[in-house]
Design a protein around this motif. Structure first.
Motif, PDB file in Angstrom:
ATOM      1  N   UNK A  83      -4.860   4.976  -3.290  1.00 18.60           N
ATOM      2  CA  UNK A  83      -3.707   5.477  -4.040  1.00 18.60           C
ATOM      3  C   UNK A  83      -4.109   6.400  -5.183  1.00 18.60           C
ATOM      4  N   UNK A  84      -5.255   6.167  -5.777  1.00 19.12           N
ATOM      5  CA  UNK A  84      -5.674   6.958  -6.934  1.00 19.12           C
ATOM      6  C   UNK A  84      -5.190   6.328  -8.222  1.00 19.12           C
ATOM      7  N   UNK A  85      -5.596   6.879  -9.355  1.00 18.25           N
ATOM      8  CA  UNK A  85      -5.298   6.239 -10.639  1.00 18.25           C
ATOM      9  C   UNK A  85      -3.899   6.504 -11.196  1.00 18.25           C
ATOM     10  N   UNK A  86      -3.224   7.533 -10.704  1.00 16.65           N
ATOM     11  CA  UNK A  86      -1.916   7.876 -11.262  1.00 16.65           C
ATOM     12  C   UNK A  86      -2.081   8.746 -12.497  1.00 16.65           C
ATOM     13  N   UNK A  87      -0.947   9.125 -13.090  1.00 13.42           N
ATOM     14  CA  UNK A  87      -1.016  10.074 -14.205  1.00 13.42           C
ATOM     15  C   UNK A  87      -1.291   9.418 -15.555  1.00 13.42           C
ATOM     16  N   UNK A  88      -1.269   8.084 -15.628  1.00 13.77           N
ATOM     17  CA  UNK A  88      -1.600   7.400 -16.875  1.00 13.77           C
ATOM     18  C   UNK A  88      -3.041   6.913 -16.806  1.00 13.77           C
ATOM     19  N   UNK A  89      -3.957   7.878 -16.757  1.00  9.49           N
ATOM     20  CA  UNK A  89      -5.373   7.559 -16.626  1.00  9.49           C
ATOM     21  C   UNK A  89      -6.196   8.631 -17.332  1.00  9.49           C
ATOM     22  N   UNK A  90      -7.414   8.261 -17.682  1.00  5.10           N
ATOM     23  CA  UNK A  90      -8.323   9.229 -18.300  1.00  5.10           C
ATOM     24  C   UNK A  90      -8.609  10.371 -17.329  1.00  5.10           C
ATOM     25  N   UNK A  91      -8.813  10.043 -16.066  1.00  5.69           N
ATOM     26  CA  UNK A  91      -9.094  11.084 -15.077  1.00  5.69           C
ATOM     27  C   UNK A  91      -7.977  12.122 -15.019  1.00  5.69           C
ATOM     28  N   UNK A 107     -10.728 -16.474   4.838  1.00  4.50           N
ATOM     29  CA  UNK A 107      -9.696 -16.316   3.822  1.00  4.50           C
ATOM     30  C   UNK A 107      -9.449 -17.643   3.113  1.00  4.50           C
ATOM     31  N   UNK A 108      -9.560 -18.745   3.836  1.00  3.26           N
ATOM     32  CA  UNK A 108      -9.353 -20.058   3.217  1.00  3.26           C
ATOM     33  C   UNK A 108     -10.406 -20.335   2.148  1.00  3.26           C
ATOM     34  N   UNK A 109     -11.660 -19.962   2.400  1.00  7.73           N
ATOM     35  CA  UNK A 109     -12.735 -20.232   1.447  1.00  7.73           C
ATOM     36  C   UNK A 109     -12.852 -19.143   0.387  1.00  7.73           C
ATOM     37  N   UNK A 110     -12.525 -17.914   0.739  1.00  5.62           N
ATOM     38  CA  UNK A 110     -12.710 -16.798  -0.176  1.00  5.62           C
ATOM     39  C   UNK A 110     -11.439 -16.037  -0.447  1.00  5.62           C
ATOM     40  N   UNK A 111     -10.357 -16.757  -0.649  1.00  3.48           N
ATOM     41  CA  UNK A 111      -9.050 -16.127  -0.831  1.00  3.48           C
ATOM     42  C   UNK A 111      -9.031 -15.143  -2.000  1.00  3.48           C
ATOM     43  N   UNK A 112      -9.607 -15.526  -3.135  1.00  5.06           N
ATOM     44  CA  UNK A 112      -9.587 -14.657  -4.304  1.00  5.06           C
ATOM     45  C   UNK A 112     -10.379 -13.380  -4.060  1.00  5.06           C
ATOM     46  N   UNK A 113     -11.557 -13.499  -3.462  1.00  6.13           N
ATOM     47  CA  UNK A 113     -12.351 -12.306  -3.147  1.00  6.13           C
ATOM     48  C   UNK A 113     -11.602 -11.408  -2.161  1.00  6.13           C
ATOM     49  N   UNK A 114     -10.906 -12.005  -1.206  1.00  2.00           N
ATOM     50  CA  UNK A 114     -10.129 -11.240  -0.230  1.00  2.00           C
ATOM     51  C   UNK A 114      -8.988 -10.483  -0.911  1.00  2.00           C
ATOM     52  N   UNK A 115      -8.303 -11.143  -1.842  1.00  4.21           N
ATOM     53  CA  UNK A 115      -7.202 -10.491  -2.564  1.00  4.21           C
ATOM     54  C   UNK A 115      -7.729  -9.324  -3.383  1.00  4.21           C
ATOM     55  N   UNK A 116      -8.805  -9.551  -4.150  1.00  5.85           N
ATOM     56  CA  UNK A 116      -9.408  -8.462  -4.922  1.00  5.85           C
ATOM     57  C   UNK A 116      -9.823  -7.309  -4.004  1.00  5.85           C
ATOM     58  N   UNK A 117     -10.490  -7.626  -2.914  1.00  4.87           N
ATOM     59  CA  UNK A 117     -10.958  -6.597  -1.989  1.00  4.87           C
ATOM     60  C   UNK A 117      -9.794  -5.774  -1.448  1.00  4.87           C
ATOM     61  N   UNK A 118      -8.753  -6.432  -1.026  1.00  3.38           N
ATOM     62  CA  UNK A 118      -7.575  -5.743  -0.485  1.00  3.38           C
ATOM     63  C   UNK A 118      -6.928  -4.845  -1.539  1.00  3.38           C
ATOM     64  N   UNK A 119      -6.728  -5.383  -2.729  1.00  7.51           N
ATOM     65  CA  UNK A 119      -6.104  -4.603  -3.805  1.00  7.51           C
ATOM     66  C   UNK A 119      -6.972  -3.410  -4.174  1.00  7.51           C
ATOM     67  N   UNK A 120      -8.275  -3.616  -4.280  1.00  3.62           N
ATOM     68  CA  UNK A 120      -9.153  -2.514  -4.677  1.00  3.62           C
ATOM     69  C   UNK A 120      -9.219  -1.419  -3.625  1.00  3.62           C
ATOM     70  N   UNK A 121      -9.221  -1.767  -2.356  1.00  2.00           N
ATOM     71  CA  UNK A 121      -9.220  -0.740  -1.308  1.00  2.00           C
ATOM     72  C   UNK A 121      -7.915   0.055  -1.366  1.00  2.00           C
ATOM     73  N   UNK A 122      -6.796  -0.630  -1.521  1.00  5.08           N
ATOM     74  CA  UNK A 122      -5.507   0.062  -1.608  1.00  5.08           C
ATOM     75  C   UNK A 122      -5.414   0.928  -2.859  1.00  5.08           C
ATOM     76  N   UNK A 123      -5.926   0.422  -3.970  1.00  5.19           N
ATOM     77  CA  UNK A 123      -5.918   1.196  -5.214  1.00  5.19           C
ATOM     78  C   UNK A 123      -6.855   2.410  -5.105  1.00  5.19           C
ATOM     79  N   UNK A 124      -7.966   2.239  -4.423  1.00  8.85           N
ATOM     80  CA  UNK A 124      -8.885   3.354  -4.185  1.00  8.85           C
ATOM     81  C   UNK A 124      -8.158   4.472  -3.450  1.00  8.85           C
TER      82      UNK A 124
END
Length: 142
Positions: A124-132, A105-122
Motif C-alpha cells: 500500500x505504501x506509507x500514504x501522504x502523512x509520512x516523512x517519505x 497459525x495456531x502456534x504463531x498467530x501473532x507472527x502471522x498477523x504481523x507478517x500479513x499486515x506488513x506485507x499489505x502495508x508494504x
C-alpha cells in the motif's frame, strides 16, 4: 466531504486512506517496538538460547531481530525509508512464523498477523502523512 472517496479511495494519497495507513503504522509499529524493546532489555538472558535460523549464532540473530523490531519499526511509524525498513520486519516475522512456529497459525498467530499486515502495508505504501511523502512528494522528486 465526498463520502464515496472516504469509503472507496482510489489513491493511497487520499486523506481517508492516508489516515488509515497512519493509524496502522502507529498501531503495528508501536506494538512491534514493544517486542524489540523487551528483547533489548533482556538481551543477556535471551542471547544464549535465541533461535539461530541462518547459522550466525544466537546473539547475532537476536541483534537482527532487535534491529528489525525496534529500530526499523520506529522508522516505519514515521514513514521514513518506508519500504526499505519494512524488509527486515517482514523477514523477521517470516522467520518467526515459518521457522520458530513451524508455519502453524495456531502456534504463531501473532507472527502471522504481523507478517500479513506488513506485507499489505508494504504494497500500500506509507500514504501522504509520512516523512517519505514530505521529502519525495509522493514518489515525485521535488
Amino acid at each position: 466531504m465526498n463520502f464515496k472517496n472516504l469509503l472507496f479511495p482510489s489513491k493511497a494519497t487520499q486523506t481517508g486512506f492516508s489516515l488509515f495507513l497512519l493509524a496502522m503504522r502507529l498501531l503495528f509499529g508501536l506494538l512491534l517496538m514493544t517486542h524489540g524493546y523487551a528483547k533489548l532489555t533482556g538481551f543477556s538472558t535471551m542471547s544464549a538460547s535465541f533461535p539461530d535460523p541462518i547459522g550466525i549464532g544466537s546473539s547475532y540473530s537476536l541483534m537482527l531481530a532487535i534491529f528489525a523490531e525496534l529500530f526499523c519499526s520506529a522508522a516505519f511509524v514515521f514513514g521514513f525509508l518506508y519500504r526499505l525498513t519494512m524488509i527486515p520486519m517482514i523477514v523477521t516475522m517470516s522467520v518467526a512464523f515459518f521457522y520458530a512456529h513451524g508455519g502453524s497459525v495456531a502456534a504463531g498467530e501473532l507472527a502471522f498477523v504481523y507478517l500479513t499486515v506488513f506485507v499489505l502495508m508494504f504494497l500500500a505504501g506509507p500514504g501522504k502523512y509520512s516523512v517519505d511523502y514530505l521529502v519525495w512528494g509522493g514518489g515525485r522528486r521535488v
